[in-house]
Design an enzyme around this catalytic site. Structure first.
Site, PDB file in Angstrom:
ATOM      1  N   GLY A   1       2.539  -3.205   9.559  1.00 42.09           N
ATOM      2  CA  GLY A   1       1.959  -4.437   9.804  1.00 42.09           C
ATOM      3  C   GLY A   1       1.910  -5.071   8.334  1.00 42.09           C
ATOM      4  O   GLY A   1       2.207  -4.266   7.262  1.00 42.09           O
ATOM      5  N   CYS A   2       1.456  -6.311   8.493  1.00 39.04           N
ATOM      6  CA  CYS A   2       1.677  -7.209   7.165  1.00 39.04           C
ATOM      7  C   CYS A   2       0.526  -6.982   6.353  1.00 39.04           C
ATOM      8  O   CYS A   2       0.798  -6.388   5.132  1.00 39.04           O
ATOM      9  CB  CYS A   2       1.695  -8.460   7.384  1.00 39.04           C
ATOM     10  SG  CYS A   2       0.241  -9.279   8.744  1.00 39.04           S
ATOM     11  N   TYR A   3      -0.837  -6.908   6.696  1.00 42.58           N
ATOM     12  CA  TYR A   3      -2.065  -6.508   5.931  1.00 42.58           C
ATOM     13  C   TYR A   3      -1.748  -5.171   5.279  1.00 42.58           C
ATOM     14  O   TYR A   3      -2.151  -4.841   4.309  1.00 42.58           O
ATOM     15  CB  TYR A   3      -3.176  -6.681   6.867  1.00 42.58           C
ATOM     16  CG  TYR A   3      -3.803  -8.032   7.088  1.00 42.58           C
ATOM     17  CD1 TYR A   3      -3.976  -8.398   8.448  1.00 42.58           C
ATOM     18  CD2 TYR A   3      -4.107  -8.790   6.054  1.00 42.58           C
ATOM     19  CE1 TYR A   3      -4.657  -9.497   8.636  1.00 42.58           C
ATOM     20  CE2 TYR A   3      -4.276 -10.163   6.225  1.00 42.58           C
ATOM     21  CZ  TYR A   3      -4.800 -10.629   7.411  1.00 42.58           C
ATOM     22  OH  TYR A   3      -5.182 -11.900   7.750  1.00 42.58           O
ATOM     23  N   THR A   4      -1.234  -4.462   6.271  1.00 42.07           N
ATOM     24  CA  THR A   4      -1.158  -2.740   5.740  1.00 42.07           C
ATOM     25  C   THR A   4      -0.078  -2.552   4.836  1.00 42.07           C
ATOM     26  O   THR A   4      -0.336  -1.820   3.848  1.00 42.07           O
ATOM     27  CB  THR A   4      -0.639  -1.948   6.966  1.00 42.07           C
ATOM     28  OG1 THR A   4       0.375  -2.282   7.721  1.00 42.07           O
ATOM     29  CG2 THR A   4      -1.813  -1.813   8.059  1.00 42.07           C
ATOM     30  N   THR A   5       1.044  -3.328   4.783  1.00 40.06           N
ATOM     31  CA  THR A   5       1.987  -3.289   3.965  1.00 40.06           C
ATOM     32  C   THR A   5       1.192  -3.603   2.415  1.00 40.06           C
ATOM     33  O   THR A   5       1.268  -2.983   1.514  1.00 40.06           O
ATOM     34  CB  THR A   5       3.043  -4.068   3.956  1.00 40.06           C
ATOM     35  OG1 THR A   5       3.744  -3.663   5.112  1.00 40.06           O
ATOM     36  CG2 THR A   5       4.017  -4.160   2.850  1.00 40.06           C
TER      37      THR A   5
END
Lengths: 348, 348, 348, 348
Positions: free
Chosen positions: B149-153
């Site tokens: 996911g974007c936030y997770t990256t």
């Protein structure tokens, strides 16, 4: 206290209307009508109104006319409005309609552009076009006012003085219009998605926009000539504001910076506009090299205008807030005129 | 030439993917699949691609696997992806999936957050988490990659060095995340209407966002401790970009600007990150007082990181482009690793 | 009519002040002072005021105190204000100062952060912190009010109830703040250039921002404990609005969604805030899952607050308009309290 | 490898130039010159370039010509460029100049509009106007190219086919232009402050903009008629992009939607443009009702054009990225032509 109702209370224009009316010392909002059956609080639909107005919205599905209002602002879409307006008129409730349904004096013109048969011929005949700067006397006596379109307000105010005075040709007038996204309405569509509008500009309805015939119709009527415009609107990445850049052709040879007697100098044209709009409280004329900025008119009912005589054309710039002078502010201005209040009440 | 296909070609991430792949010297886009039956050209859906890629999109409704691809990027929504991925795997096509369906190693964790039973247990076991900076060796051998996911990256890259080294407590980590609107997807909804996003900021999913468990899961696995974060995302009025501001608690008494031996000085922490990310081509560490700006990473595959030791906490700032390093750029980076290309190909 | 003057009339906060005061039925703007000698009309500096206020600005270079005002709003920068304020106090003119010069009760704290010796010790001792929700009684009797900073207003209002009640630890409070660009002031600088701010988000002053000590100082004083916060501000691509996301640690074991008696349920915390702010007309508490949106408070004097009890922390969200509740609206609210007007006058 | 230098490396156009050249397989950036003496790294001025290009900038104050370049891009302001260009030409270095200094073939026209005597008459005579779609053959043989202005590029490309074919009157052409703020340059000024540009639109230079004479001059030269335009530019709240809406008067009676033989049908006009631009790789013609959107051309070297025949006028819409096709992309396109590379190299 004048008791007012808003029919179509979930529109962006209705939010602006409510914010203005809450400051108006002579009116009280007693009714909000929506095309829903769940009776939401208006402050749930517009959280900014929490603690300012927590009225519940009533359903209008049954087409019942509320008993507790003296004047109705109707903000329903075109072709829908005309199903409701006559019901209010019959109950002697004054009506200011925001749609195009009562802007045209010519039924066939309306039907051609809105592709629907008009169901209220009587209304269309008696309604008055709600542009006080041009039709103040008629609005005073009106029971039904067709509130103008946003682009049309900016364009008509910009052109009226020159056309009334016969200083420009009434045809081949170019109107290049620019509007913020709230002009598109509240409904989520592909072309109002943030990522489609942001960091982008585009023209639309290049072949013909519904405001075109309205502008031509009203200006032709008011100035007694066949006005014909080329109108191209553009969507601008901002919430609100309209700027119209208008190019009109002077009728006689032009002079740039001429003596005080030629009608085609910046000085003379400025004077013409000053006289035409007299003490109209909401028209502000820019001076010198200043041009109208939409940020100076947003959240106000002002229309800022600048004129510039160039070698070939007279350029007129006209800026308004599409939601205020282009809709809700103008509606309250009309209400003030209809009800005998000072025209500026609630608006300054 | 590696032949690639994109399944779910109408997503914003797919547009970014196409733009990157068109520059990639080792691949050719040979297939675009959509959940529609009308076979549109991709350049009609995304006019920016006109004259760059005019391929027609094929329908995937019949769940037929194309014959002409070696690797598939699947950009379908979560719970839909897992209906398609096994079909491709069975045909020996490598898969990089953009949804959450293959990010969790723990099936029950996925099912709790996505409220759907996972239909591809085998896939979930063999899939590799597609964050090359942490899982490069595994990705090299993978046939199925779950793209993060974007936030997770942004969050995992920011925290990994400190957690691996055991310098901060793994719990009570605050992650305050900010993202541009493209993170919301393409579908018109009330909360992505231009007028709702513009000139506004708000937090959402305060109680719990789906990226929370993903971040905790991956970091816990990779750093061998029970990581627990408080994650609050916010919607920012811009098209793209993510900034995460992270507050972690140092395990020992902290020293601000101390001598070179305390692990808790800006100098030492900076050195730690430098060593941890080694020659990872896409991590850039800010120096001195500079903080990451999303405008410096948008349209790139970089993740810019800054760390600051303060009296009480270590603050880590991490910026990426949600569509590139947070999705499509990372996917191509994973493809490069999986297929033995230089990791930077097509991305610099 | 109360005669008011604005000293420092060219600031963004001054424009907002003027717009509010023009609507205030009890006051008249009789004086505008600027640090210029050319006597511009205020409507030339702010064209939006044309036809609303065309007063000329007088120079304050000579440090002459105008005779025709009863109350002065001073919007000069910090360290400059304190050169002017005593002159007005000596003439028995009430003063509301917008800078930091009169916010601290501890002179040394001010001097450490503003790196300037304070020249008005007497003023600093007698001044009252202008946050009516917490200091209403003192403001009533004050002759000199230090108007709070914008970030500080949002943060103090968010934390006061929990700290007063002793429900959270006063240290390790994380305050992640986000503000629109008008908070940076009017002067053209590289970091307020449109192209540097637009489509970008970044943190700044990560090591320490001047509002940090102000927040800690005021909250410590008011709640009788040593409050220590971690404050990181961010610049958001919008004109105005502040959102603070605050993470506080509950003092006892937390319970999520517990019975009605635990103080740490959403219900109980909401009740605490409701009681604490009582009939304070400008605090609005969000219900259920709603979070504050800056667009709901911009152009208003409201502070919208939401609280959410999570597993680990209590998250408090607080939204204001940095120019209104964070500056000019609050100043008028203070004036109302000082002068015995209804607190809401001119603000609703 | 062609060795290139950028003189004036801190401009926004220079950043775009660098990003394009870093992708160009035939060139290497060997020199960056700035009007400063402190030798900054370019990645300190533009952090987005960190790890992409960390070259140090050399001072050009001494007017020394670098030895290590074959071609120079000069991005200095007008009237400054002409002090440097001859030095490079003398050393047999090819030059592409971004300013207006070499765009005019008529020295007196330049001097009237830039109010400075031109110091390089020889250069002005030999320079070639850098619009490949119209002057490709000349550019091939040129040693000195005057890169066109941004507005001029969009306007000339839009009008050339109709004027070459003699289908519209060369006078009374209205050009209503809209540009993002990067067109204003990097220097902080009041009118590029974020809060002055955001949520606002305004016209400027209504009396006369420097691009007016450039457009008329080039089109007159190229089409052998006296072209006269009315040009009004507007500032739009976005970073980049230009849209020109152009209104030209057809020479013969017009027909809307006529048979295939009238030259004034949408079909025929579209065909004319298709033939005129042939295989020019960067002109894309919109079909049907589509209009150009700046978001489809930003970050590309494309110019998207649409034409619409209406009752009175032919409307031409033209969209480019002011920094790419309006400056740096076009410069690289010119370099490709001058140096015998495929015209699309580095640009697609």
């Amino acid at each position: 206290m004048l008791r007012v109702g808003i029919i179509g209370a979930t529109a962006y224009t209705s939010l602006e209307l409510i914010k203005i009316l809450l400051r108006h010392p002579e009116v009280k909002i007693t009714y909000l009508g929506v095309r829903r059956t769940d009776r939401p609080r208006i402050s749930d639909i517009f959280p900014t109104l929490k603690n300012l107005l927590d009225l519940k919205c009533e359903t209008i599905e049954q087409k019942e006319v509320p008993e507790n209002i003296d004047l109705a602002f109707i903000t329903l879409p075109p072709t829908i409005s005309m199903q409701y307006v006559p019901l209010f008129i019959q109950k002697s409730i004054k009506v200011i309609d925001f749609s195009a349904d009562y802007r045209f004096r010519d039924k066939s013109l309306y039907e051609r552009w809105y592709k629907t048969q008009h169901t209220d011929s009587k209304g269309i005949e008696t309604a008055v076009y709600g542009l006080p700067e041009l039709f103040r006397e008629k609005i005073k006596k009106a029971r039904l006012v067709g509130n103008p379109g946003c682009y049309t307000t900016a364009t008509i105010l910009a052109l009226a003085p020159l056309l009334m005075k016969g200083l420009v040709f009434p045809e081949d007038i170019i109107v290049d219009a620019k509007s913020g996204v709230s002009g598109r309405g509240r409904e989520p569509k592909e072309d109002t998605h943030y990522c489609e509008c942001n960091e982008n500009i585009e023209a639309y309805s290049v072949g013909g926009h519904r405001h075109s015939p309205e502008i031509e119709h009203i200006l032709s009527m008011r100035t007694n000539q066949k006005v014909s415009i080329q109108f191209v609107p553009h969507l601008i990445p901002m919430n609100r504001g309209i700027l119209c850049t208008i190019y009109a052709k002077p009728k006689h040879g032009m002079t740039v910076g001429a003596n005080g007697h030629s009608p085609f100098s910046d000085h003379e044209v400025h004077k013409l506009y000053k006289e035409f709009y007299g003490n109209g409280p909401f028209i502000r004329l820019k001076e010198g090299h200043e041009t109208p900025r939409t940020k100076d008119v947003t959240y106000t009912n002002f229309c800022d205008i600048a004129t510039k005589v160039t070698e070939n054309r007279i350029v007129i710039l006209s800026a308004i807030d599409n939601l205020i002078k282009g809709a809700s502010g103008q509606a309250v201005q009309n209400m003030n005129v209809m009800c005998g209040f000072d025209e500026k009440t609630g608006l300054l």
